[in-house]
Design an enzyme around this catalytic site. Structure first.
Site, PDB file in Angstrom:
ATOM      1  N   ASP A  15       0.857  -1.168   0.000  1.00 60.28           N
ATOM      2  CA  ASP A  15       0.000   0.000   0.000  1.00 60.28           C
ATOM      3  C   ASP A  15       0.906   1.235   0.000  1.00 60.28           C
ATOM      4  O   ASP A  15       2.088   1.153   0.352  1.00 60.28           O
ATOM      5  CB  ASP A  15      -0.896  -0.026   1.238  1.00 60.28           C
ATOM      6  CG  ASP A  15      -1.886   1.117   1.253  1.00 60.28           C
ATOM      7  OD1 ASP A  15      -2.532   1.367   0.222  1.00 60.28           O
ATOM      8  OD2 ASP A  15      -2.002   1.781   2.301  1.00 60.28           O
ATOM      9  N   ASP A  17      -0.323   5.098   0.745  1.00 61.16           N
ATOM     10  CA  ASP A  17      -0.642   6.079   1.781  1.00 61.16           C
ATOM     11  C   ASP A  17      -0.542   5.447   3.165  1.00 61.16           C
ATOM     12  O   ASP A  17      -1.224   4.480   3.472  1.00 61.16           O
ATOM     13  CB  ASP A  17      -2.061   6.628   1.576  1.00 61.16           C
ATOM     14  CG  ASP A  17      -2.175   7.474   0.316  1.00 61.16           C
ATOM     15  OD1 ASP A  17      -1.440   8.462   0.211  1.00 61.16           O
ATOM     16  OD2 ASP A  17      -2.994   7.132  -0.553  1.00 61.16           O
TER      17      ASP A  17
END
Length: 344
Positions: free
Chosen positions: A26, A28
């Protein structure tokens, strides 16, 4: 592989970057926050890549194109190409293309990344409910998203036009704090129309399929900061996961995690890719759990932690105690004093 009913984090003698061929990262809250790199991320990813681990960046943020994301990563010191990036915009565009005729108009509420992904699938993005769209799709549009865009989506969805969302994350981490995510905008349309969208991004299966198709990963490790997207997505896909505590999820939320939200491994940041993971063992009557120099147990309705050492080992032991207590449910004992003892 993913495990139902997990009651403790796993251990690993070898570094995770040696055990798994591809890290599905991922962005963010894991690699960067608010556009700036998370501490230790750049160096850790560089070392993992030099050791032979493939790095793929899998994001629910549909705002930017893969090219833009790769350029940003490269600027931060994490070299990446567009094919290393998989977005929820790409996942939802494939989902839409499977259900509407080629060349269909799609009312797109979001940023450039969403529009590019639709065109990649032979679909035509439009801006108005009056453009006779065959589908409506929402993706994160950033602070510039106007209320009028949600109004257009609501008009079309209320008429019965098929509705899709890149993801339903209610929040997104930024440099200044936690901001409303695409899920907040989706919720506005849901409340206005009483309908529910089909979702392409994490934790739904379309995102996992998109990622495997684009990366060709054989032994993937999902790396994320969110229990309800990254970790649940790994659970749904039957693959292992590493939760890092640099984004949305805090230790108290981790201890309360229901089975589908329990990661295989937990670490403070991406340095966890480069090390083994300590075993969490049982002691005494089997209701005490040991990791490093810490012993966690349940006394009455509260978790207790005794010992000394790295606080992360203490958290791992507490996970075992809390998850064993909850079993396949979501009940959780009071962890406040135990976490304070560890400095959280």
């Amino acid at each position: 592989m993913g495990e139902q009913g997990r009651t403790r984090p796993d251990g690993s003698v070898r570094a995770l970057s040696e055990v798994y061929d591809t890290a599905l990262l991922d962005l963010d809250g894991v690699v960067y926050a608010g556009g700036e790199p998370v501490p230790h991320a750049v160096a850790s990813l560089g070392t993992a890549r030099e050791g032979g681990m493939r790095l793929a960046y899998v994001t629910n943020n549909a705002l930017r194109t893969p090219e833009a994301v790769a350029a940003h990563l490269t600027e931060l010191g994490v070299p990446a190409e567009s094919h290393d990036v998989v977005t929820s915009a790409q996942a939802v565009a494939r989902l839409i293309a499977a259900q509407v005729p080629a060349g269909s108009r799609v009312l797109a509420v979001g940023g450039e990344g969403l529009r590019v992904a639709l065109r990649e699938r032979g679909l035509e993005p439009v801006d108005s409910a009056d453009d006779d769209p065959a589908a409506v799709v929402q993706g994160y549009g950033g602070p510039e998203l106007t209320w009028g865009r949600l109004v257009e989506a609501s008009y079309a969805v209320a008429r019965g036009v098929p509705w899709f969302a890149s993801n339903t994350d209610l929040t997104i981490p930024s440099a200044r704090g936690i901001a409303p995510g695409n899920g907040a905008a989706v919720e506005a349309v849901r409340l206005a129309t009483g309908r529910e969208p089909q979702v392409g991004g994490k934790p739904q299966p379309p995102m996992h399929r998109e990622t495997i198709l684009r990366t060709g990963a054989e032994r993937p490790l999902v790396v994320g900061d969110r229990l309800d997207t990254d970790i649940e997505g790994a659970f749904n896909g039957g693959v292992d996961s590493l939760l890092v505590l640099t984004g949305v999820t805090d230790p108290a939320q981790l201890l309360r995690a229901e089975p589908k939200h329990r990661p295989t491994y937990v670490d403070e940041d991406l340095r966890g890719l480069l090390t083994g993971q300590p075993e969490v063992g049982s002691a005494g009557s089997g209701q005490e759990f040991v990791c490093g120099g810490w012993t966690a147990s349940l006394r009455g309705e509260a978790l207790v932690i005794d010992g000394d050492g790295r606080r992360l080992d203490g958290l791992r032991a507490l996970c075992a105690a809390a998850w064993t207590y909850a079993g396949d449910g979501t009940g959780s004992p009071d962890a406040g004093k135990a976490l304070a003892r560890l400095g959280w």
